[in-house]
Design an enzyme around this catalytic site. Sequence first.
Site, PDB file in Angstrom:
ATOM      1  N   LYS A  56       0.820  -1.210   0.000  1.00  0.00           N
ATOM      2  CA  LYS A  56       0.000   0.000   0.000  1.00  0.00           C
ATOM      3  C   LYS A  56       0.854   1.260   0.000  1.00  0.00           C
ATOM      4  CE  LYS A  56      -3.938   0.257   2.011  1.00  0.00           C
ATOM      5  NZ  LYS A  56      -4.747   0.132   0.777  1.00  0.00           N
ATOM      6  N   GLY A 212     -16.825   2.191  -3.865  1.00  0.00           N
ATOM      7  CA  GLY A 212     -16.677   1.460  -5.109  1.00  0.00           C
ATOM      8  C   GLY A 212     -17.285   2.216  -6.273  1.00  0.00           C
ATOM      9  N   ASP A 243      -5.326   2.668  -3.349  1.00  0.00           N
ATOM     10  CA  ASP A 243      -4.078   3.388  -3.097  1.00  0.00           C
ATOM     11  C   ASP A 243      -3.941   4.587  -4.020  1.00  0.00           C
ATOM     12  OD1 ASP A 243      -3.366   1.507  -1.137  1.00  0.00           O
ATOM     13  OD2 ASP A 243      -2.525   0.174  -2.650  1.00  0.00           O
TER      14      ASP A 243
END
Length: 297
Positions: A56, A212, A243
């Site tokens: 990440k 999302g 990320d």
Amino acid sequence: MRTLRRLDPSSSEESARPALTVVGSINIDLTAVCERLPAPGETVGGATLQRQPGGKGANQAVAAARLAGRSRMIGAVGDDPDGDVVLRSMAATGVDVTGVGRVPSPTGTALVAVDRHGENQIAVCVGANAEVSLDDVTFAAEDVVLCQLEIELGAVRETARRTPGFFALNAAPAVPLPGDLVDRCDLIIVNETEYALIPELADAKLVAVTYGAEGSALYSHGRRVASAPGNEVAVVSTVGAGDAFCAALVLALTSGLDHETALRAANAVGAHAVGDSSAQPAFFPLAHYLPPPAAPG
């Protein structure tokens, strides 16, 4: 709306300063691309294997370098061939890796399964990420700093304490957060699942939540203050999208964009990322992802 800064630096001083400093994890991703994800105890055949830099922290640092020209990475990798690979890869994108330590533990590794819809399952072997050190690391007042929770919580708290300027936290994976850390964060970024799992976020000064395909929103002390719709795009992989969103949102907000515009730009960057199989895709400069100005009248 203030003028964007650091996105297209025009002076040598600005171009020499990283747009974002990331303190966090660096991994090698071993990815199996499958027709579908296996159920517990099930073996799914016919997968193809990919071996790529990830983690990440590294994903966010690379995204920031590609979006804004330069970033800095603070972390740890093993004194092994995988460590060499990830350092070379980050440096090639414009990430300053002089703050990445080499330790005896193996470089962190993520075991990733991705299905044909882009959904994924990830198991992380922490390795060298457990040994991130802030020895000899300094943070200037103008530095913008971003952390995640794939390194030790103590290292995250120390980073927050030592950062005099803007400090952001991508609170993933979800764990209980100490009150002092929540209070110190200028911005916390989570997905909707993590938001539900961390009740402490209801008291945070500013929290970005991703939904999302439904877009994203910003909350201040539990009250929604801005939102932006998602971008319709064919999904290849969702592994690095969060990320990329994090890096883009921090850059956008600290460059003077208003909340809604910053969310829209970060959503566009995240949408670009899900269309790529890599956890560290190539990006245009961040200004490319800004929404067009509203028509007058």
